[in-house]
Design a protein around this motif. Sequence first.
Motif, PDB file in Angstrom:
ATOM      1  N   ASP A  15       0.852  -1.184   0.000  1.00 26.05           N
ATOM      2  CA  ASP A  15       0.000   0.000   0.000  1.00 26.05           C
ATOM      3  C   ASP A  15       0.890   1.237   0.000  1.00 26.05           C
ATOM      4  OD1 ASP A  15      -2.492  -1.192   0.010  1.00 26.05           O
ATOM      5  OD2 ASP A  15      -2.550  -1.368   2.198  1.00 26.05           O
ATOM      6  N   SER A  16       0.413   2.290  -0.611  1.00 28.99           N
ATOM      7  CA  SER A  16       1.143   3.556  -0.599  1.00 28.99           C
ATOM      8  C   SER A  16       0.773   4.334   0.654  1.00 28.99           C
ATOM      9  CB  SER A  16       0.816   4.372  -1.850  1.00 28.99           C
ATOM     10  OG  SER A  16       1.524   5.591  -1.850  1.00 28.99           O
ATOM     11  N   ALA A  17       1.757   4.920   1.297  1.00 27.26           N
ATOM     12  CA  ALA A  17       1.528   5.700   2.517  1.00 27.26           C
ATOM     13  C   ALA A  17       2.333   6.986   2.446  1.00 27.26           C
ATOM     14  CB  ALA A  17       1.923   4.891   3.749  1.00 27.26           C
ATOM     15  N   MET A  18       1.878   7.987   3.185  1.00 22.95           N
ATOM     16  CA  MET A  18       2.556   9.280   3.237  1.00 22.95           C
ATOM     17  C   MET A  18       3.162   9.474   4.626  1.00 22.95           C
ATOM     18  SD  MET A  18       1.955  10.442   0.196  1.00 22.95           S
ATOM     19  CE  MET A  18       2.357  12.191   0.290  1.00 22.95           C
ATOM     20  N   ARG A  19       4.321  10.140   4.653  1.00 22.39           N
ATOM     21  CA  ARG A  19       4.950  10.427   5.940  1.00 22.39           C
ATOM     22  C   ARG A  19       5.754  11.720   5.815  1.00 22.39           C
ATOM     23  NH1 ARG A  19      10.418   9.109   6.780  1.00 22.39           N
ATOM     24  NH2 ARG A  19      11.468   8.411   4.880  1.00 22.39           N
ATOM     25  N   PHE A  20       6.091  12.315   6.968  1.00 21.88           N
ATOM     26  CA  PHE A  20       7.014  13.428   6.997  1.00 21.88           C
ATOM     27  C   PHE A  20       8.398  12.885   7.357  1.00 21.88           C
ATOM     28  CE2 PHE A  20       3.033  15.793   7.828  1.00 21.88           C
ATOM     29  CZ  PHE A  20       3.146  16.746   6.824  1.00 21.88           C
ATOM     30  N   ASP A  21       9.404  13.240   6.562  1.00 22.45           N
ATOM     31  CA  ASP A  21      10.758  12.777   6.866  1.00 22.45           C
ATOM     32  C   ASP A  21      11.382  13.633   7.964  1.00 22.45           C
ATOM     33  OD1 ASP A  21      11.588  15.155   5.713  1.00 22.45           O
ATOM     34  OD2 ASP A  21      12.223  14.232   3.820  1.00 22.45           O
ATOM     35  N   SER A  22      12.673  13.424   8.242  1.00 20.42           N
ATOM     36  CA  SER A  22      13.343  14.131   9.335  1.00 20.42           C
ATOM     37  C   SER A  22      13.394  15.634   9.128  1.00 20.42           C
ATOM     38  CB  SER A  22      14.759  13.584   9.520  1.00 20.42           C
ATOM     39  OG  SER A  22      15.508  13.746   8.313  1.00 20.42           O
ATOM     40  N   GLN A  23      13.236  16.065   7.869  1.00 25.73           N
ATOM     41  CA  GLN A  23      13.225  17.494   7.565  1.00 25.73           C
ATOM     42  C   GLN A  23      11.807  18.044   7.439  1.00 25.73           C
ATOM     43  OE1 GLN A  23      16.177  19.068   7.566  1.00 25.73           O
ATOM     44  NE2 GLN A  23      17.057  17.026   8.038  1.00 25.73           N
ATOM     45  N   GLN A  24      10.829  17.246   7.833  1.00 26.28           N
ATOM     46  CA  GLN A  24       9.423  17.604   7.752  1.00 26.28           C
ATOM     47  C   GLN A  24       8.943  17.828   6.324  1.00 26.28           C
ATOM     48  OE1 GLN A  24       6.951  17.742  10.442  1.00 26.28           O
ATOM     49  NE2 GLN A  24       8.658  16.383  10.954  1.00 26.28           N
ATOM     50  N   ALA A  25       9.613  17.145   5.391  1.00 29.53           N
ATOM     51  CA  ALA A  25       9.176  17.155   3.993  1.00 29.53           C
ATOM     52  C   ALA A  25       8.271  15.947   3.768  1.00 29.53           C
ATOM     53  CB  ALA A  25      10.369  17.112   3.049  1.00 29.53           C
ATOM     54  N   LEU A  26       7.206  16.160   3.021  1.00 32.36           N
ATOM     55  CA  LEU A  26       6.265  15.072   2.767  1.00 32.36           C
ATOM     56  C   LEU A  26       6.890  14.055   1.830  1.00 32.36           C
ATOM     57  CD1 LEU A  26       3.377  14.279   3.533  1.00 32.36           C
ATOM     58  CD2 LEU A  26       2.600  15.400   1.432  1.00 32.36           C
ATOM     59  N   ASP A  27       6.786  12.794   2.200  1.00 32.37           N
ATOM     60  CA  ASP A  27       7.436  11.728   1.438  1.00 32.37           C
ATOM     61  C   ASP A  27       6.470  10.564   1.273  1.00 32.37           C
ATOM     62  OD1 ASP A  27       9.473  10.233   0.171  1.00 32.37           O
ATOM     63  OD2 ASP A  27       9.955   9.247   2.066  1.00 32.37           O
ATOM     64  N   ALA A  28       6.441   9.981   0.080  1.00 28.87           N
ATOM     65  CA  ALA A  28       5.605   8.803  -0.183  1.00 28.87           C
ATOM     66  C   ALA A  28       6.449   7.545   0.007  1.00 28.87           C
ATOM     67  CB  ALA A  28       5.052   8.852  -1.600  1.00 28.87           C
ATOM     68  N   THR A  29       5.861   6.547   0.616  1.00 28.72           N
ATOM     69  CA  THR A  29       6.576   5.307   0.843  1.00 28.72           C
ATOM     70  C   THR A  29       5.613   4.138   0.692  1.00 28.72           C
ATOM     71  OG1 THR A  29       8.026   4.120   2.394  1.00 28.72           O
ATOM     72  CG2 THR A  29       6.136   5.277   3.330  1.00 28.72           C
ATOM     73  N   ASP A  30       6.148   2.947   0.517  1.00 27.36           N
ATOM     74  CA  ASP A  30       5.336   1.739   0.406  1.00 27.36           C
ATOM     75  C   ASP A  30       5.377   0.967   1.721  1.00 27.36           C
ATOM     76  OD1 ASP A  30       4.554   2.168  -2.194  1.00 27.36           O
ATOM     77  OD2 ASP A  30       6.182   1.004  -3.080  1.00 27.36           O
ATOM     78  N   VAL A  31       4.224   0.457   2.124  1.00 30.72           N
ATOM     79  CA  VAL A  31       4.130  -0.390   3.312  1.00 30.72           C
ATOM     80  C   VAL A  31       3.364  -1.651   2.947  1.00 30.72           C
ATOM     81  CG1 VAL A  31       4.208   1.545   4.926  1.00 30.72           C
ATOM     82  CG2 VAL A  31       2.002   0.742   4.074  1.00 30.72           C
ATOM     83  N   LEU A  32       3.553  -2.692   3.735  1.00 32.86           N
ATOM     84  CA  LEU A  32       2.850  -3.939   3.473  1.00 32.86           C
ATOM     85  C   LEU A  32       1.352  -3.759   3.690  1.00 32.86           C
ATOM     86  CD1 LEU A  32       5.175  -6.549   5.218  1.00 32.86           C
ATOM     87  CD2 LEU A  32       5.130  -5.898   2.811  1.00 32.86           C
ATOM     88  N   SER A  33       0.563  -4.318   2.789  1.00 33.36           N
ATOM     89  CA  SER A  33      -0.880  -4.265   2.953  1.00 33.36           C
ATOM     90  C   SER A  33      -1.318  -5.345   3.934  1.00 33.36           C
ATOM     91  CB  SER A  33      -1.586  -4.473   1.609  1.00 33.36           C
ATOM     92  OG  SER A  33      -2.989  -4.541   1.799  1.00 33.36           O
ATOM     93  N   LEU A  34      -1.978  -4.930   4.996  1.00 33.16           N
ATOM     94  CA  LEU A  34      -2.482  -5.871   5.997  1.00 33.16           C
ATOM     95  C   LEU A  34      -3.983  -6.078   5.876  1.00 33.16           C
ATOM     96  CD1 LEU A  34      -0.450  -4.687   9.128  1.00 33.16           C
ATOM     97  CD2 LEU A  34       0.122  -6.467   7.466  1.00 33.16           C
ATOM     98  N   SER A  35      -4.553  -5.580   4.788  1.00 34.05           N
ATOM     99  CA  SER A  35      -6.002  -5.696   4.601  1.00 34.05           C
ATOM    100  C   SER A  35      -6.369  -6.423   3.303  1.00 34.05           C
ATOM    101  CB  SER A  35      -6.654  -4.313   4.602  1.00 34.05           C
ATOM    102  OG  SER A  35      -6.149  -3.516   3.539  1.00 34.05           O
ATOM    103  N   ARG A  36      -5.394  -6.717   2.456  1.00 37.83           N
ATOM    104  CA  ARG A  36      -5.679  -7.383   1.182  1.00 37.83           C
ATOM    105  C   ARG A  36      -4.858  -8.658   1.053  1.00 37.83           C
ATOM    106  NH1 ARG A  36      -4.227  -2.592  -0.923  1.00 37.83           N
ATOM    107  NH2 ARG A  36      -2.660  -3.542  -2.283  1.00 37.83           N
ATOM    108  N   LEU A  37      -5.508  -9.679   0.539  1.00 37.17           N
ATOM    109  CA  LEU A  37      -4.817 -10.924   0.194  1.00 37.17           C
ATOM    110  C   LEU A  37      -5.567 -11.526  -0.982  1.00 37.17           C
ATOM    111  CD1 LEU A  37      -2.567 -12.959   0.922  1.00 37.17           C
ATOM    112  CD2 LEU A  37      -4.288 -14.210   2.247  1.00 37.17           C
ATOM    113  N   ASN A  38      -4.962 -11.496  -2.152  1.00 40.06           N
ATOM    114  CA  ASN A  38      -5.637 -11.950  -3.364  1.00 40.06           C
ATOM    115  C   ASN A  38      -5.029 -13.206  -3.977  1.00 40.06           C
ATOM    116  OD1 ASN A  38      -7.739  -9.916  -3.778  1.00 40.06           O
ATOM    117  ND2 ASN A  38      -6.039  -8.481  -3.962  1.00 40.06           N
TER     118      ASN A  38
END
Length: 337
Positions: free
Chosen positions: A127-150
Motif C-alpha cells: 500500500d502507498s503511505a505518506m509520511r514526513f521525513d526528518s526534515q518535515q518534507a512530505l514523502d511517499a513510501t510503500d508499506v505492506l498491505s495488511l487488509s488485502r490478500l488476493n
Amino acid sequence: MAIKQLRTLFASQYQPGQPAHVRPGPALQEPGGDYEALHKQMKRLFNSKPGKKYGRFSEDLGECPFSAWLKDYQEEKQTFAALTDRLFGQWQELLNGCQEEFDGHLMIVHEALADAEVIYLLIIENDSAMRFDSQQALDATDVLSLSRLNLAVRIELDDWLGDNAGDNYLTLVHGRGTGEPGELFIKLCGFTNQVDVEKETVTFLDAVEAFAKTSAPEEAGAVRNRAYEFCKEQHALGEPVEIEALSGYLDENQPERFKEFAAQTAELPESGVLHPDHRKVKKLVRIAGSGGGMSVSFSSDLVNQAIYYDRDSDALTITRLPKALREQLQRYLEERE
C-alpha cells in the motif's frame, strides 16, 4: 502457532518483455515476534476470504515441479534454503514472460500446528503511505498491505503425504482482477482444481433443508440455525464441513442421525467432507431479494410471526418494524406532507 521456517522474495515486473527484478531475503528458522504477527494477520485474511478453491498438485512435474521440491524438503533431501532458491527462481522465470506489470512479496511459511503441519505461499501486496521525513518534507513510501490478500495457497502436509492421504489438500485464494500474475501464481503452486464448490454448496443446502423438514415445525428453524452456525465457524477456521462432525453438532443425543439421513438422500463425496460457500449457506437462515428499486432481507424465523406472505395477492406484510426503519418512514412522510 509456531513458524518453523520462513522466507520472502520481492519481485517486480514493470517492463513486460524484460527480466523481472527480484530481491530474496534470508531463510529464517523460527523467526518469532514480528513475523508471527504478520503471518497471523495473513492467515486471518486467508480464512475469511470467500470463494476459495480446493484441489491437489498437478501431476505434470515438468510444468509444475514445486510439489517434487517440497517432497524432497519434507524427506530432508534438501534444505529449506535450497527449496526456496528453486521456488524463487521459477517465480522469476514465470514473471520474465509476464505481459502485465506486477510487484509484490512472495512469502513461504512452514508452520507447525498442534496437530498438523502446513505450508503457506502468499503474495503480500504493498500500500502507498505518506509520511514526513526528518526534515518535515512530505514523502511517499510503500508499506505492506495488511487488509488485502488476493493470491495464496495452503498445503496440508499431513493430508498430502500422510498415511490417509486425501485428494483436496490444497486451498487456493485467487482473487478477481489478479490477471496474468494470478494465473502464473497458480502455475507456480501446481494447483489443479478437484472440488466443485457450487455443486457441494447445493448438496449441503438440500441435505440440511430436507433434514430440517423431518423435524417438528418449531424445531426446523433451530436445525437450520445450527447448521449455519457450524458452517460459519468452519469458515472462520478456514476448514471444510465434515458431515460426521456436523451430524454430532445438530443432534448431540443422536449424533449419527443427520449423517445417516444425508447418506441416504444426498450424493456425498467418499471423504464425507463438503466445501460449501458460506455466503450461500446464509440462505438457511435468511430470506433476501432485490430488484425494482427495493431490497428486502430478514430472518427466516420471522415468517408467519412478524412477516406474512400472501401467495394469492403476492403481497408481503411486515409487522413489528425495526425502530430505525419506522423513524425513517415517519420522517420521510412528514417531509412530504
